[in-house]
Design an enzyme around this catalytic site. Structure first.
Site, PDB file in Angstrom:
ATOM      1  N   ARG A  57     -17.444  64.689 -33.560  1.00  0.00           N
ATOM      2  CA  ARG A  57     -17.136  64.788 -32.392  1.00  0.00           C
ATOM      3  C   ARG A  57     -18.367  65.313 -31.677  1.00  0.00           C
ATOM      4  NH1 ARG A  57     -14.508  69.436 -31.629  1.00  0.00           N
ATOM      5  NH2 ARG A  57     -12.668  68.892 -33.108  1.00  0.00           N
ATOM      6  N   TYR A 110     -14.756  58.985  -5.294  1.00  0.00           N
ATOM      7  CA  TYR A 110     -13.859  58.192  -6.046  1.00  0.00           C
ATOM      8  C   TYR A 110     -12.298  58.559  -6.130  1.00  0.00           C
ATOM      9  CZ  TYR A 110     -12.493  55.454 -10.333  1.00  0.00           C
ATOM     10  OH  TYR A 110     -11.829  54.626 -11.294  1.00  0.00           O
ATOM     11  N   ASP A 182     -22.241  61.814  -8.315  1.00  0.00           N
ATOM     12  CA  ASP A 182     -21.484  60.494  -9.170  1.00  0.00           C
ATOM     13  C   ASP A 182     -22.647  59.484  -8.727  1.00  0.00           C
ATOM     14  OD1 ASP A 182     -20.292  58.119  -9.704  1.00  0.00           O
ATOM     15  OD2 ASP A 182     -18.221  58.797  -9.528  1.00  0.00           O
ATOM     16  N   LYS A 207     -19.482  50.838 -15.843  1.00  0.00           N
ATOM     17  CA  LYS A 207     -19.741  49.588 -14.710  1.00  0.00           C
ATOM     18  C   LYS A 207     -21.140  49.068 -15.287  1.00  0.00           C
ATOM     19  CE  LYS A 207     -16.385  50.994 -12.635  1.00  0.00           C
ATOM     20  NZ  LYS A 207     -15.943  52.161 -11.638  1.00  0.00           N
TER      21      LYS A 207
HETATM   22  C1  LIG Z   1     -15.128  53.534 -11.898  1.00  0.00           C
HETATM   23  C2  LIG Z   1     -15.561  54.783 -11.467  1.00  0.00           C
HETATM   24  C3  LIG Z   1     -15.283  55.883 -11.937  1.00  0.00           C
HETATM   25  C4  LIG Z   1     -14.571  56.159 -13.199  1.00  0.00           C
HETATM   26  O1  LIG Z   1     -15.030  55.189 -14.078  1.00  0.00           O
HETATM   27  P1  LIG Z   1     -13.957  54.790 -15.285  1.00  0.00           P
HETATM   28  O2  LIG Z   1     -14.782  54.401 -16.493  1.00  0.00           O
HETATM   29  O3  LIG Z   1     -13.354  53.745 -14.768  1.00  0.00           O
HETATM   30  O4  LIG Z   1     -13.231  55.944 -15.562  1.00  0.00           O
HETATM   31  C5  LIG Z   1     -16.022  56.867 -11.387  1.00  0.00           C
HETATM   32  N1  LIG Z   1     -16.740  56.857 -10.259  1.00  0.00           N
HETATM   33  C6  LIG Z   1     -16.925  55.751  -9.599  1.00  0.00           C
HETATM   34  C7  LIG Z   1     -17.942  55.720  -8.494  1.00  0.00           C
HETATM   35  C8  LIG Z   1     -16.415  54.641 -10.100  1.00  0.00           C
HETATM   36  O5  LIG Z   1     -16.504  53.423  -9.512  1.00  0.00           O
END
Ligand SMILES: *Cc1c(COP(=O)(O)O)cnc(C)c1O
Length: 391
Positions: A57, A110, A182, A207
């Site tokens: 972990r 988000y 973010d 993404k």
């Molecule tokens: C998709 C997304 C997230 C979360 O990511 P996941 O892997 O789907 O949990 C966080 N911030 C933004 C801007 C996103 O587009």
């Protein structure tokens, strides 16, 4: 070294892996040691911040290959992997707050991050105030003596407001707040958060880093000053990511520059075309010169990704559905950053609290993939014909 080169070499060490190009997938929980002394030394080294194996972990050469590469490209000190982007957002915040604290979060955040603040943080006695993403240094008026975290996201992933991150960071630091961002939209390639005053940068690796719509993963990168707090918080919450997913993420990262440049080029082409369509009210793309945040984008960003929105001239939801339902190249579904084009409808008025959003002009978000833009535009054109017929 330029970023394109870093993407290829960072975090890789074939010389210690029999010449194997990518870091091998180590499935591990137990790590065996040959003596008590060696085991104790490993824990000591780990606690001192070294990358040594002590328990699955807590990291393996597989996780380090991704973590070290992301840290280097994003320009931070070190990186921790999480099992999803949301886990990265939630755990980054929780590591830096305690009961009685107050945090500031952008109103364009988000939506699941907002839900974490409104539900989990609230239960633990942490209060959240949402702020107008255009606030800039005006954020000083919202900072209280107990404000500890300022959580930014630029641009917002549905509404695409650009934030003046250096101005926000400057004021926040004067009040002792930790500035988080973010940074998923631009990826580590097109925005360098640590050059603009950010302390903790988050990627939904799901993404663009992964890039193929098949893995959930998140990363949090920090400055040296904030690393121990983040890492301890992550470990106390049992956070890690599975080795196969980490492997796919580090493999995706190697081609990020070619993919992202094509996403940018295709996205701008489609956005420009949309601007000329009679059914379109406005296009929300930071790289277009008439976008309200265009100057900030030009000042701070190194490129644009393939995600943007546009607003339709007022029509019924049936007409919106007629446009969306039979698109052939745009899949309808959440997430983005893969090689394929996607479309969703969103109503930001349903979740905004610090600012109002007028939903008269329905908002449609597109992710522009790597298809040929002539084909994508033809598909959208057919959609507008269906929309006109349904009006
Ligand atoms: C998709 C997304 C997230 C979360 O990511 P996941 O892997 O789907 O949990 C966080 N911030 C933004 C801007 C996103 O587009």
């Amino acid at each position: 070294m330029k970023d394109e080169t870093k993407l290829v070499v960072a975090g890789r060490s074939p010389e210690t892996n029999f010449g194997i190009v990518n870091a091998p997938v180590y499935h591990a929980s137990t790590i065996l040691h040959s003596s008590l002394k060696e085991l104790q030394q490993a824990h000591k080294d780990y606690t001192a911040g070294k990358q040594v194996v002590t328990y699955g972990r807590k990291g393996t050469p597989t996780t380090w290959s991704l973590e070290n590469a992301v840290a280097e490209i994003e320009g931070g000190y070190r990186t921790q992997v999480f099992p999803s982007g949301l886990a990265a957002c939630a755990n980054a915040i929780q590591a830096f707050v305690k009961s009685g604290d107050h945090i500031l979060v952008t109103d364009s955040v988000y939506a699941p991050t907002r839900s974490f603040c409104n539900n989990v943080l609230k239960r633990f006695g942490v209060e959240t105030t949402y702020y107008d993403p255009l606030i800039g240094s005006g954020i000083s008026e919202l900072i209280r003596p107990n404000t500890t975290v300022v959580f930014t996201e630029s641009p917002g992933s549905q509404t695409f407001e650009l934030q003046d991150i250096p101005a926000i960071a400057d004021v926040s630091h004067k009040h002792g707040c930790v500035v988080m961002m973010d940074n998923t939209w631009a990826s580590p390639l097109f925005y360098k958060p640590f050059e603009h005053g950010v302390d903790v940068s988050i990627q939904a690796g799901t993404k663009y880093i992964v890039g193929h719509s098949d893995v959930m993963i998140g990363t949090v990168t920090t400055t040296k000053e904030h690393w121990q707090t983040l890492q301890a918080g992550a470990h106390e919450m049992g956070q890690t990511a599975g080795p196969d997913d980490v492997y796919l993420a580090q493999r995706g990262l190697r081609t990020l520059s070619v993919r992202l440049k094509q996403h940018m080029e295709n996205g701008i082409k489609v956005a420009e075309w949309l601007k000329g369509q009679s059914q379109v009210h406005s296009v929300l793309h930071p790289a277009l010169s008439d976008h309200p945040g265009h100057d900030l984008w030009k000042r701070d960003f190194l490129g644009a990704s393939g995600l943007f929105s546009f607003r339709l001239n007022a029509v019924s939801m049936d007409a919106v559905a007629a446009f969306m339902d039979h698109l052939e190249l745009f899949g309808m579904g959440y997430s983005w950053g893969g090689y394929e084009s996607l479309v969703i409808y969103a109503d930001p008025s349903s979740y905004r609290t610090a600012t109002t959003w007028d939903n008269t002009n329905p908002l449609i978000r597109l992710h522009i993939g790597l298809e040929d833009t002539d084909d994508l535009i033809a598909d959208l054109k057919d959609g507008f014909a269906r929309l006109d017929a349904a009006k």
